[in-house]
Design an enzyme around this catalytic site. Structure first.
Site, PDB file in Angstrom:
ATOM      1  N   TYR A  72      45.937  20.027  55.369  1.00  0.00           N
ATOM      2  CA  TYR A  72      46.296  18.889  54.516  1.00  0.00           C
ATOM      3  C   TYR A  72      47.301  19.313  53.445  1.00  0.00           C
ATOM      4  CZ  TYR A  72      45.726  14.872  51.376  1.00  0.00           C
ATOM      5  OH  TYR A  72      45.953  13.776  50.577  1.00  0.00           O
ATOM      6  N   SER A 124      50.763  14.270  47.343  1.00  0.00           N
ATOM      7  CA  SER A 124      49.473  14.566  46.721  1.00  0.00           C
ATOM      8  C   SER A 124      49.673  15.702  45.722  1.00  0.00           C
ATOM      9  CB  SER A 124      48.458  14.983  47.783  1.00  0.00           C
ATOM     10  OG  SER A 124      47.265  15.478  47.202  1.00  0.00           O
TER      11      SER A 124
END
Length: 352
Positions: free
Chosen positions: A201, A188
């Site tokens: 995350y 990401s």
């Protein structure tokens, strides 16, 4: 100093200078090759043939994983669908088979190392040695650090990064024997820049990026140059159930199909780092050269809230929405020309 010692010293210095100049020449050549590759359109690049390759995709029971699975099947790879959602696995397999592709599905809990190893061996025994591995599965908690229960932090790391070790250790030996394969890490943009309310995350995605880079270096050190790795770093994606309500300014959320296209493109053209959208790569450099207060305020301005409270009561795992197969589209072979890969993609396949 004797003349012999002086001569030896001069030879050593000359050798060091020669090595430095040789390495500088190597750097210049590699930069030139990289520039040429970047400027070469995809239509002129050599595209990898993956027909018959066995491709394992984790988290392929829905979302990006499913879309990627459909594309690889269309390229005649043997697709293996892994997901903890058994219903989602069955639906993805059904969609692939309805389009004439090969697919086999397994229910796997990536949080359990023994389950990963067991299903990996079952996959090898029933289908064959895996040459493409896509570590795609991901989860998000979406709360501040002190609001996030310990078990959710553990789950985030287990799925987003630690499971990559187990899947790769299961399938890499066969790739090394043949010096051929491709391992894709779906990371990401959050694996390069931190974001409030996404501490677990972001940390897990930073770990995923580090995993990919270290693995690539280790393979190069072992001279396994034909085992490729790709690290995919997208911004927030629509229609995955993870960041559907993310509050971001100026940078639109990504279309799931576009991200799936980029993943397949990375495999076919051996692209190592894929940032989506590509201009966000500048942010990775920016954070190291501007004062922290500037970077912090800009980051908070661009992403005021990565996971708004209105979404906090919704499932944090990627949601699965049962969909039916569009028989008419399949029967009539309704297709849309793929703008990058040059393959046909059905209307049904375009739905996330």
């Amino acid at each position: 100093m004797t003349s012999k010692t002086a001569q030896t010293s001069h030879q050593t210095i000359a050798q060091v200078v020669l090595e430095v100049l040789t390495y500088l020449l190597y750097i210049i050549v590699q930069f030139a090759i990289s520039i040429v590759k970047t400027l070469t359109p995809y239509s002129l690049r050599t595209k990898k043939d993956i027909e018959g390759d066995v491709a394992v995709i984790t988290g392929a029971g829905s979302g990006i994983g499913r879309l990627t699975a459909l594309r690889l099947a269309r390229l005649k790879a043997k697709v293996v669908v892994w997901d903890v959602n058994e219903e989602g696995v069955e639906e993805t397999v059904k969609l692939i088979k309805a389009n004439g592709g090969f697919a086999k599905g397994y229910k796997v809990d990536l949080c359990k190392r023994e389950d990963v190893y067991r299903v990996a061996q079952q996959t090898i025994d029933e289908i064959g040695e895996v040459s493409i591995l896509i570590n795609n599965a991901g989860v998000v908690s979406g709360k501040t650090l002190l609001e996030t229960p310990d078990h959710l932090i553990q789950r985030t790391f287990d799925v987003n990064s630690i499971s990559h070790f187990w899947t790769t250790k299961a399938f890499l030996p066969a790739m090394m024997r043949k010096n051929r394969g491709h391992i894709v890490t779906i990371a990401s943009v959050a694996g390069h820049v931190g974001t409030a309310k996404l501490i677990d995350y972001c940390a897990s995605k930073f770990a995923a990026v580090g995993f990919d880079e270290s693995l690539r270096l280790e393979l190069d050190s072992g001279r396994y140059f034909d085992i490729k790795t790709s690290c995919i770093c997208p911004f927030f994606i629509k229609s995955t159930g993870m960041f559907d309500h993310a509050n971001a300014r100026f940078i639109p959320r990504l279309n799931s199909n576009d991200v799936a296209d980029e993943i397949v493109s990375a495999i076919l053209y051996n692209r190592r780092m894929v940032v989506i959208p590509s201009h966000l790569s500048a942010a990775f450099v920016l954070k190291h050269v501007v004062p922290w207060n500037v970077y912090s305020s800009l980051s908070r301005f661009l992403v005021p809230d990565a996971h708004p409270e209105e979404n906090s009561n919704k499932p944090t795992l990627p949601s699965f929405e049962k969909s039916s197969i569009n028989k008419k589209a399949i029967d009539n072979n309704v297709t849309i020309k793929h703008r990058v890969l040059g393959t046909d993609v059905t209307e049904e396949e375009r739905q996330p």
